[in-house]
Design a protein around this motif. Structure first.
Motif, PDB file in Angstrom:
ATOM      1  N   ALA A   1       0.960  -0.906  -0.130  1.00  0.00           N
ATOM      2  CA  ALA A   1       0.012   0.104  -0.001  1.00  0.00           C
ATOM      3  C   ALA A   1       0.851   1.191   0.055  1.00  0.00           C
ATOM      4  CB  ALA A   1      -0.984   0.033   1.148  1.00  0.00           C
ATOM      5  N   ASP A   2       0.282   2.417  -0.419  1.00  0.00           N
ATOM      6  CA  ASP A   2       1.245   3.679  -0.368  1.00  0.00           C
ATOM      7  C   ASP A   2       0.149   4.923  -0.198  1.00  0.00           C
ATOM      8  OD1 ASP A   2       2.769   5.658  -2.511  1.00  0.00           O
ATOM      9  OD2 ASP A   2       3.704   4.821  -0.710  1.00  0.00           O
ATOM     10  N   GLY A   3       0.677   5.965   0.228  1.00  0.00           N
ATOM     11  CA  GLY A   3       0.163   7.296   0.048  1.00  0.00           C
ATOM     12  C   GLY A   3       1.384   8.102   0.018  1.00  0.00           C
TER      13      GLY A   3
ATOM     14  N   ALA B   1       1.515  -2.825  -6.525  1.00  0.00           N
ATOM     15  CA  ALA B   1       1.882  -1.864  -5.741  1.00  0.00           C
ATOM     16  C   ALA B   1       0.788  -0.584  -5.957  1.00  0.00           C
ATOM     17  CB  ALA B   1       3.300  -1.273  -5.738  1.00  0.00           C
ATOM     18  N   THR B   2       0.376   0.113  -4.856  1.00  0.00           N
ATOM     19  CA  THR B   2      -0.365   1.350  -5.207  1.00  0.00           C
ATOM     20  C   THR B   2       0.252   2.643  -5.783  1.00  0.00           C
ATOM     21  OG1 THR B   2      -1.845   0.732  -3.218  1.00  0.00           O
ATOM     22  CG2 THR B   2      -1.453   2.992  -3.776  1.00  0.00           C
ATOM     23  N   ALA B   3      -0.453   3.058  -6.794  1.00  0.00           N
ATOM     24  CA  ALA B   3      -0.009   4.452  -6.890  1.00  0.00           C
ATOM     25  C   ALA B   3      -1.045   5.232  -7.325  1.00  0.00           C
ATOM     26  CB  ALA B   3       0.757   4.579  -8.262  1.00  0.00           C
TER      27      ALA B   3
ATOM     28  N   ALA C   1     -12.512  16.923  -4.620  1.00  0.00           N
ATOM     29  CA  ALA C   1     -13.718  16.087  -4.275  1.00  0.00           C
ATOM     30  C   ALA C   1     -13.810  14.766  -4.783  1.00  0.00           C
ATOM     31  CB  ALA C   1     -14.900  16.957  -5.093  1.00  0.00           C
ATOM     32  N   HIS C   2     -14.561  13.781  -4.037  1.00  0.00           N
ATOM     33  CA  HIS C   2     -14.474  12.500  -4.399  1.00  0.00           C
ATOM     34  C   HIS C   2     -14.686  12.164  -5.744  1.00  0.00           C
ATOM     35  CE1 HIS C   2     -16.085   8.227  -3.782  1.00  0.00           C
ATOM     36  NE2 HIS C   2     -15.263   8.008  -2.751  1.00  0.00           N
ATOM     37  N   ALA C   3     -15.940  12.826  -6.351  1.00  0.00           N
ATOM     38  CA  ALA C   3     -16.222  12.326  -7.525  1.00  0.00           C
ATOM     39  C   ALA C   3     -15.324  12.730  -8.594  1.00  0.00           C
ATOM     40  CB  ALA C   3     -17.439  13.042  -7.782  1.00  0.00           C
TER      41      ALA C   3
ATOM     42  N   ARG D   1     -12.167  13.189  -8.093  1.00  0.00           N
ATOM     43  CA  ARG D   1     -10.925  12.119  -8.052  1.00  0.00           C
ATOM     44  C   ARG D   1     -11.354  10.877  -9.005  1.00  0.00           C
ATOM     45  NH1 ARG D   1     -11.450  12.649  -2.398  1.00  0.00           N
ATOM     46  NH2 ARG D   1     -11.413  10.321  -2.062  1.00  0.00           N
ATOM     47  N   TYR D   2     -12.297  10.323  -8.976  1.00  0.00           N
ATOM     48  CA  TYR D   2     -12.707   9.512  -9.529  1.00  0.00           C
ATOM     49  C   TYR D   2     -12.912   9.434 -11.176  1.00  0.00           C
ATOM     50  CZ  TYR D   2     -12.914   5.883  -5.814  1.00  0.00           C
ATOM     51  OH  TYR D   2     -12.678   4.748  -4.940  1.00  0.00           O
ATOM     52  N   GLU D   3     -13.402  10.779 -11.552  1.00  0.00           N
ATOM     53  CA  GLU D   3     -13.484  11.050 -12.935  1.00  0.00           C
ATOM     54  C   GLU D   3     -11.971  10.925 -13.520  1.00  0.00           C
ATOM     55  OE1 GLU D   3     -16.882  14.276 -12.576  1.00  0.00           O
ATOM     56  OE2 GLU D   3     -15.156  14.974 -13.578  1.00  0.00           O
TER      57      GLU D   3
ATOM     58  N   GLN E   1      -8.070  -2.346  -8.111  1.00  0.00           N
ATOM     59  CA  GLN E   1      -8.725  -1.356  -7.313  1.00  0.00           C
ATOM     60  C   GLN E   1      -9.214  -1.533  -6.126  1.00  0.00           C
ATOM     61  OE1 GLN E   1     -11.960  -0.447  -6.742  1.00  0.00           O
ATOM     62  NE2 GLN E   1     -11.905   1.714  -7.033  1.00  0.00           N
ATOM     63  N   ALA E   2      -9.322  -0.610  -5.362  1.00  0.00           N
ATOM     64  CA  ALA E   2      -9.682  -0.821  -3.889  1.00  0.00           C
ATOM     65  C   ALA E   2     -10.823  -0.034  -3.191  1.00  0.00           C
ATOM     66  CB  ALA E   2      -8.454  -0.673  -3.208  1.00  0.00           C
ATOM     67  N   GLY E   3     -11.595   0.644  -4.156  1.00  0.00           N
ATOM     68  CA  GLY E   3     -12.473   1.750  -3.488  1.00  0.00           C
ATOM     69  C   GLY E   3     -13.858   0.887  -3.518  1.00  0.00           C
ATOM     70  N   SER E   4     -14.622   0.939  -2.537  1.00  0.00           N
ATOM     71  CA  SER E   4     -16.205   0.216  -2.522  1.00  0.00           C
ATOM     72  C   SER E   4     -17.187   1.338  -2.657  1.00  0.00           C
ATOM     73  CB  SER E   4     -16.141  -0.681  -1.438  1.00  0.00           C
ATOM     74  OG  SER E   4     -15.093  -1.517  -1.468  1.00  0.00           O
ATOM     75  N   SER E   5     -16.958   2.522  -2.733  1.00  0.00           N
ATOM     76  CA  SER E   5     -18.301   3.527  -2.741  1.00  0.00           C
ATOM     77  C   SER E   5     -18.761   3.151  -4.235  1.00  0.00           C
ATOM     78  CB  SER E   5     -17.621   4.876  -2.709  1.00  0.00           C
ATOM     79  OG  SER E   5     -16.862   5.080  -4.091  1.00  0.00           O
ATOM     80  N   GLU E   6     -19.962   3.959  -4.553  1.00  0.00           N
ATOM     81  CA  GLU E   6     -20.640   4.041  -5.949  1.00  0.00           C
ATOM     82  C   GLU E   6     -19.355   4.330  -6.887  1.00  0.00           C
ATOM     83  OE1 GLU E   6     -23.543   2.193  -5.036  1.00  0.00           O
ATOM     84  OE2 GLU E   6     -23.832   3.215  -7.156  1.00  0.00           O
TER      85      GLU E   6
ATOM     86  N   ALA F   1     -12.299   8.506   2.356  1.00  0.00           N
ATOM     87  CA  ALA F   1     -12.665   7.129   2.025  1.00  0.00           C
ATOM     88  C   ALA F   1     -14.054   6.795   2.442  1.00  0.00           C
ATOM     89  CB  ALA F   1     -11.545   6.280   2.607  1.00  0.00           C
ATOM     90  N   LYS F   2     -14.982   6.780   1.393  1.00  0.00           N
ATOM     91  CA  LYS F   2     -16.562   6.670   1.677  1.00  0.00           C
ATOM     92  C   LYS F   2     -16.650   5.343   2.405  1.00  0.00           C
ATOM     93  CE  LYS F   2     -18.538  10.033  -1.676  1.00  0.00           C
ATOM     94  NZ  LYS F   2     -19.328  10.899  -0.733  1.00  0.00           N
ATOM     95  N   SER F   3     -16.526   4.526   1.677  1.00  0.00           N
ATOM     96  CA  SER F   3     -16.791   2.832   2.062  1.00  0.00           C
ATOM     97  C   SER F   3     -16.274   2.568   3.270  1.00  0.00           C
ATOM     98  CB  SER F   3     -16.509   1.887   0.705  1.00  0.00           C
ATOM     99  OG  SER F   3     -15.082   2.119   0.627  1.00  0.00           O
ATOM    100  N   ARG F   4     -15.171   3.076   3.711  1.00  0.00           N
ATOM    101  CA  ARG F   4     -14.300   2.453   4.849  1.00  0.00           C
ATOM    102  C   ARG F   4     -15.105   3.351   5.904  1.00  0.00           C
ATOM    103  NH1 ARG F   4      -9.652   0.041   5.610  1.00  0.00           N
ATOM    104  NH2 ARG F   4     -10.138  -0.538   3.466  1.00  0.00           N
TER     105      ARG F   4
HETATM  106  C1  LIG Z   1      -6.942  -3.817   0.533  1.00  0.00           C
HETATM  107  C2  LIG Z   1      -7.087  -2.297   0.376  1.00  0.00           C
HETATM  108  C3  LIG Z   1      -5.848  -1.605   0.276  1.00  0.00           C
HETATM  109  C4  LIG Z   1      -5.858  -0.343  -0.135  1.00  0.00           C
HETATM  110  N1  LIG Z   1      -4.829   0.403  -0.046  1.00  0.00           N
HETATM  111  C5  LIG Z   1      -4.371   1.908  -0.440  1.00  0.00           C
HETATM  112  C6  LIG Z   1      -3.502   2.549  -0.677  1.00  0.00           C
HETATM  113  O1  LIG Z   1      -2.140   1.684  -0.643  1.00  0.00           O
HETATM  114  N2  LIG Z   1      -3.413   3.518  -0.568  1.00  0.00           N
HETATM  115  C7  LIG Z   1      -4.520   4.520  -0.582  1.00  0.00           C
HETATM  116  O2  LIG Z   1      -4.370   5.723  -0.659  1.00  0.00           O
HETATM  117  N3  LIG Z   1      -5.758   3.931  -0.339  1.00  0.00           N
HETATM  118  C8  LIG Z   1      -5.728   2.448  -0.079  1.00  0.00           C
HETATM  119  N4  LIG Z   1      -7.036   1.867   0.076  1.00  0.00           N
HETATM  120  C9  LIG Z   1      -8.042   2.999   0.126  1.00  0.00           C
HETATM  121  C10 LIG Z   1      -8.930   2.773  -1.166  1.00  0.00           C
HETATM  122  O3  LIG Z   1      -8.030   3.194  -2.063  1.00  0.00           O
HETATM  123  C11 LIG Z   1     -10.079   3.777  -0.862  1.00  0.00           C
HETATM  124  O4  LIG Z   1      -9.593   4.997  -0.544  1.00  0.00           O
HETATM  125  C12 LIG Z   1     -11.129   3.165   0.139  1.00  0.00           C
HETATM  126  O5  LIG Z   1     -11.271   2.100  -0.411  1.00  0.00           O
HETATM  127  C13 LIG Z   1     -12.464   4.123  -0.167  1.00  0.00           C
HETATM  128  O6  LIG Z   1     -12.863   4.158  -1.393  1.00  0.00           O
HETATM  129  P1  LIG Z   1     -14.265   4.733  -1.663  1.00  0.00           P
HETATM  130  O7  LIG Z   1     -14.216   6.103  -1.221  1.00  0.00           O
HETATM  131  O8  LIG Z   1     -14.284   4.448  -3.100  1.00  0.00           O
HETATM  132  O9  LIG Z   1     -15.067   4.151  -1.037  1.00  0.00           O
HETATM  133  C14 LIG Z   1      -7.267   0.565   0.081  1.00  0.00           C
HETATM  134  C15 LIG Z   1      -8.087  -0.158   0.404  1.00  0.00           C
HETATM  135  C16 LIG Z   1      -8.489  -1.602   0.545  1.00  0.00           C
HETATM  136  C17 LIG Z   1      -9.468  -2.292   0.836  1.00  0.00           C
END
Ligand SMILES: Cc1cc2nc3c(=O)[nH]c(=O)nc-3n(C[C@H](O)[C@H](O)[C@H](O)COP(=O)(O)O)c2cc1C
Length: 467
Positions: free
Chosen positions: A66-68, A103-105, A153-155, A157-159, A225-230, A341-344
């Motif tokens: 993971a990374d930020g 890796a994340t980017a 904004a969230h939207a 960032r996704y666009e 990909q790792a975002g679970s929002s809409e 991070a909406k879904s979290r």
């Molecule tokens: C397993 C996993 C790994 C993730 N790794 C990163 C990461 O390395 N860097 C990051 O900024 N966000 C990471 N996230 C967070 C997601 O990118 C995202 O911000 C979060 O799931 C909320 O997305 P949403 O706003 O679409 O719901 C990770 C999430 C999960 C479930």
């Protein structure tokens, strides 16, 4: 009744296993265990190479970092500091042969040309084992490292992420597989007609030329990909080949799985073209009692005050509004108001509400896995838990997040993997050499190859080429 995959109602194998690696482990207090050493950090490349080799010996599909692009605010609480993960992947590629390297980017804090080039380079250097976890990077702190006052904004960032992926795909298709001729006789090194300029002009990006790297072994890195929002699910359905996600309950995981597969089919893709891997934080013991004791030992090392401040930041409330022995306040913001991070956010609030947890109890649950499912048990119990979610079509595989590293990974590969193999649920040898082959995914065709008609001869006269 056996638990053999493909028999007695069990889903046929194999499933996929990724190891999510993070310094001393995913439990936030793992660094305080006597066995943990200051050496076990994300900046110690020899340690990370050791972990990757352990995962490869366990025949896992991949390892993930993971990374930020910013130093975490809770540096006082747990090991912080990290290397650029793409440089880590390069160093791991040199000491491994088969394990996938993910890796994340960020698509918010990078430019498409540079990032496409870096992932293409790693795919070439690793012989086709690169994977990119595409994130939009939530949080105001990181935004301020890039000249912004707050996160976009969230939207938005996704666009931007969607266009970013479109540009990257064009760049990865720059060279046809047979563009390089090396014709010494004729003095023709490459067929310029088979090298294509991106010529992209869009809302967020304008990218003219072709990539410097020839077409890679996988043609492009595996897209994770790792975002679970809409918006997150929308992006995943269009582009992702593997999805990391976090769920506490089987019902939630099943609903997410069915929804994302349906969205993927709805945009014209094959449901098998996207692999869904929920996270699991295993704490292993030779008996259940031993595993529960190990988990208790970890939880007792959590510093509640640190965790409470972290929780307040995630919930966007004042820490004083979170007394440890009370439940969460009733008037928390709606998910719509969350630009991070909406879904979290939703997962954490729903967990606390569903189980009527006090803040102290919630911190304990989150300390173990930040919202991912945690499970303390014997190797048999962990294997059953994985198989149950797999059988229930809540997962195509799992993101294994050892609570304690390196021991947790060593124990998982030594004790859980053999059980999964015996049940026909996991590979007993690597069949392929690329990350895509491990995940059972095709090498994408180029957008040019079918027609063979190049847009136009690439103008390689961009500054610096051929100098
Ligand atoms: C397993 C996993 C790994 C993730 N790794 C990163 C990461 O390395 N860097 C990051 O900024 N966000 C990471 N996230 C967070 C997601 O990118 C995202 O911000 C979060 O799931 C909320 O997305 P949403 O706003 O679409 O719901 C990770 C999430 C999960 C479930």
């Amino acid at each position: 009744m056996t638990r053999t995959a493909g028999r007695d109602g069990h889903r046929p194998g194999p499933f996929h296993l990724n190891a999510f690696l993070m310094s001393t482990g995913h439990h936030e207090a793992s660094w305080r265990l006597p066995e943990s050493s200051p050496e076990h950090t994300s900046t110690n490349i020899a340690y990370l190479q050791r972990l990757a080799r352990t995962a490869e010996e366990g025949l896992l599909d991949s390892v993930f970092f993971a990374d930020g692009p910013g130093l975490r605010s809770d540096v006082g609480r747990r090991p912080a500091g990290s290397l650029d993960p793409l440089i880590v992947l390069t160093a791991l590629a040199a000491v491994t042969e088969r394990i996938g390297l993910i890796a994340t980017a960020s698509t918010t804090y990078n430019s498409p040309y540079n990032l496409a080039r870096r992932f293409a380079s790693i795919d070439i250097v690793s012989g086709g084992r690169a994977g990119w976890n595409v994130v939009t990077t939530a949080g105001p702190d990181i935004a301020r490292n890039f000249g912004l006052d707050d996160q976009p904004a969230h939207a938005v960032r996704y666009e931007r992420a969607a266009e970013f992926l479109d540009v990257a795909a064009k760049l990865w298709d720059s060279w046809d597989d047979d563009a390089v001729l090396g014709d010494k006789e004729q003095g023709v090194w490459a067929d310029a007609a088979k090298i294509h300029a991106a010529r992209h002009v869009g809302e967020h990006f304008s990218v003219a030329g072709a990539l410097t790297t020839p077409r890679t072994p996988q043609a492009r890195p595996l897209i994770v990909q790792a975002g679970s929002s809409e918006d997150g699910k929308g992006l995943a359905a269009r582009y992702a080949e593997a999805v990391f996600t976090a769920h506490q309950t089987l019902d939630d995981a099943r609903a997410f799985y069915a929804d994302l597969k349906a969205r993927t089919v709805a945009v014209g893709r094959d449901a098998d073209g996207i692999k869904i891997l929920p996270g699991l934080v295993p704490v292993l013991g030779s008996t259940e009692a031993e595993a529960l004791a190990a988990e208790r030992e970890l939880d007792e090392l959590i510093v509640p005050e640190y965790a409470r401040r972290q929780l307040a930041a995630t919930l966007r409330v004042d820490p004083d509004d979170l007394p440890l022995d009370r439940q969460l306040p009733a008037d928390l913001p709606d998910e719509d108001e969350i630009e991070g991070a909406k879904s979290r956010y939703t997962l954490i609030v729903e967990l606390a509400r569903r189980e009527r947890l006090t803040v102290r109890e919630l911190i304990g649950r989150l300390g173990g896995g930040r919202g991912h499912r945690t499970l303390a048990g014997t190797p048999e119990q962990v294997a059953d838990a994985l198989q149950d979610w797999y059988d229930a079509e809540a997962a195509d595989g799992f993101n294994i997040m050892p609570a304690v590293l390196p021991r947790g990974l060593e124990e998982f590969t030594a004790h859980v993997v053999p059980i999964l193999q015996a049940r026909g649920l996991f590979r007993t040898a690597y069949e392929g050499t690329t990350l895509r082959e491990h995940y059972g995914l095709e090498r994408p065709a180029s957008r040019y190859s079918s027609s063979g008609v190049s847009v136009e001869a690439v103008e390689l006269a961009t500054a610096g080429v051929g100098a």
